[in-house]
Design a protein around this motif. Sequence first.
Motif, PDB file in Angstrom:
ATOM      1  N   LEU A  16     -38.764 -39.853  15.367  1.00 24.98           N
ATOM      2  CA  LEU A  16     -37.084 -40.003  15.731  1.00 24.98           C
ATOM      3  C   LEU A  16     -36.766 -41.022  14.690  1.00 24.98           C
ATOM      4  CD1 LEU A  16     -38.080 -39.001  18.569  1.00 24.98           C
ATOM      5  CD2 LEU A  16     -36.055 -39.553  19.293  1.00 24.98           C
ATOM      6  N   SER A  17     -37.431 -41.340  13.854  1.00 27.25           N
ATOM      7  CA  SER A  17     -37.039 -42.491  12.813  1.00 27.25           C
ATOM      8  C   SER A  17     -35.714 -42.208  11.996  1.00 27.25           C
ATOM      9  CB  SER A  17     -38.194 -43.345  11.941  1.00 27.25           C
ATOM     10  OG  SER A  17     -38.410 -42.400  11.215  1.00 27.25           O
ATOM     11  N   ASN A  18     -35.462 -40.817  11.622  1.00 27.86           N
ATOM     12  CA  ASN A  18     -34.446 -40.419  10.884  1.00 27.86           C
ATOM     13  C   ASN A  18     -33.127 -39.768  11.641  1.00 27.86           C
ATOM     14  OD1 ASN A  18     -35.474 -41.387   8.348  1.00 27.86           O
ATOM     15  ND2 ASN A  18     -36.864 -39.562   8.235  1.00 27.86           N
ATOM     16  N   LYS A  76     -36.077 -29.537   8.408  1.00 23.10           N
ATOM     17  CA  LYS A  76     -36.374 -30.764   8.561  1.00 23.10           C
ATOM     18  C   LYS A  76     -36.421 -31.584   9.879  1.00 23.10           C
ATOM     19  CE  LYS A  76     -35.946 -35.226   5.964  1.00 23.10           C
ATOM     20  NZ  LYS A  76     -37.113 -35.730   6.563  1.00 23.10           N
ATOM     21  N   PHE A  77     -35.270 -31.238  10.390  1.00 20.94           N
ATOM     22  CA  PHE A  77     -35.076 -31.973  11.955  1.00 20.94           C
ATOM     23  C   PHE A  77     -35.988 -31.070  12.537  1.00 20.94           C
ATOM     24  CE2 PHE A  77     -32.950 -30.732  15.884  1.00 20.94           C
ATOM     25  CZ  PHE A  77     -32.765 -32.139  16.507  1.00 20.94           C
ATOM     26  N   ILE A  91     -38.636 -34.070  14.156  1.00 22.75           N
ATOM     27  CA  ILE A  91     -38.482 -34.363  15.590  1.00 22.75           C
ATOM     28  C   ILE A  91     -39.364 -33.799  16.368  1.00 22.75           C
ATOM     29  CG2 ILE A  91     -36.864 -34.548  17.443  1.00 22.75           C
ATOM     30  CD1 ILE A  91     -35.943 -36.274  15.157  1.00 22.75           C
ATOM     31  N   PHE A  92     -39.357 -32.248  16.431  1.00 26.29           N
ATOM     32  CA  PHE A  92     -40.101 -31.550  17.162  1.00 26.29           C
ATOM     33  C   PHE A  92     -41.571 -31.121  16.944  1.00 26.29           C
ATOM     34  CE2 PHE A  92     -35.707 -29.931  17.866  1.00 26.29           C
ATOM     35  CZ  PHE A  92     -35.497 -30.174  19.186  1.00 26.29           C
ATOM     36  N   ILE A  93     -42.015 -31.309  15.816  1.00 25.94           N
ATOM     37  CA  ILE A  93     -43.304 -31.008  15.383  1.00 25.94           C
ATOM     38  C   ILE A  93     -44.001 -32.599  15.338  1.00 25.94           C
ATOM     39  CG2 ILE A  93     -44.969 -30.038  13.754  1.00 25.94           C
ATOM     40  CD1 ILE A  93     -42.582 -27.921  13.406  1.00 25.94           C
ATOM     41  N   ASN A 110     -27.772 -26.460   4.666  1.00 26.65           N
ATOM     42  CA  ASN A 110     -27.952 -26.457   6.255  1.00 26.65           C
ATOM     43  C   ASN A 110     -29.058 -25.913   6.930  1.00 26.65           C
ATOM     44  OD1 ASN A 110     -25.123 -27.477   6.323  1.00 26.65           O
ATOM     45  ND2 ASN A 110     -24.118 -25.586   6.607  1.00 26.65           N
ATOM     46  N   LYS A 111     -29.429 -24.757   6.282  1.00 26.89           N
ATOM     47  CA  LYS A 111     -30.957 -24.262   6.978  1.00 26.89           C
ATOM     48  C   LYS A 111     -31.986 -25.541   6.423  1.00 26.89           C
ATOM     49  CE  LYS A 111     -33.613 -20.049   5.794  1.00 26.89           C
ATOM     50  NZ  LYS A 111     -33.843 -18.902   5.300  1.00 26.89           N
TER      51      LYS A 111
END
Length: 121
Positions: A20-22, A9-10, A14-16, A3-4
Amino acid sequence: MSNKELVKKFYDDIFIKGDLSNLNSVMKENYIQHNPDCEDGRKGFVKFINHFLSLKPTFDIINISADSNMVYVFFKCTVNEKHINKVCDIYRIENNMLAEHWDIIEHNVENKTSNNSNGLF
């Protein structure tokens, strides 16, 4: 993937990186949102993140911790190259996907003075 690792990875994707492809493989379609500025669901998140990324955020992740299906991310977020926010995001993971989100945000901490020498981060 733990989970961590999923949440790390999220953030990386996404943020860095702004990729958004995944998103469909890491976030449930019926994602529950507790941030009042963001609508529920994956579509609500996409609407929010597109605006947020326009603020040119930079991230300094201080800590990511996990307890069972809950993951906590504490970080420094600078927006528009000047405003610093102190943030803790909390995610509930379900079936290896982000299912629910809460956040605690202290805005514009660059203007804060401290009564101790510990620093904000």
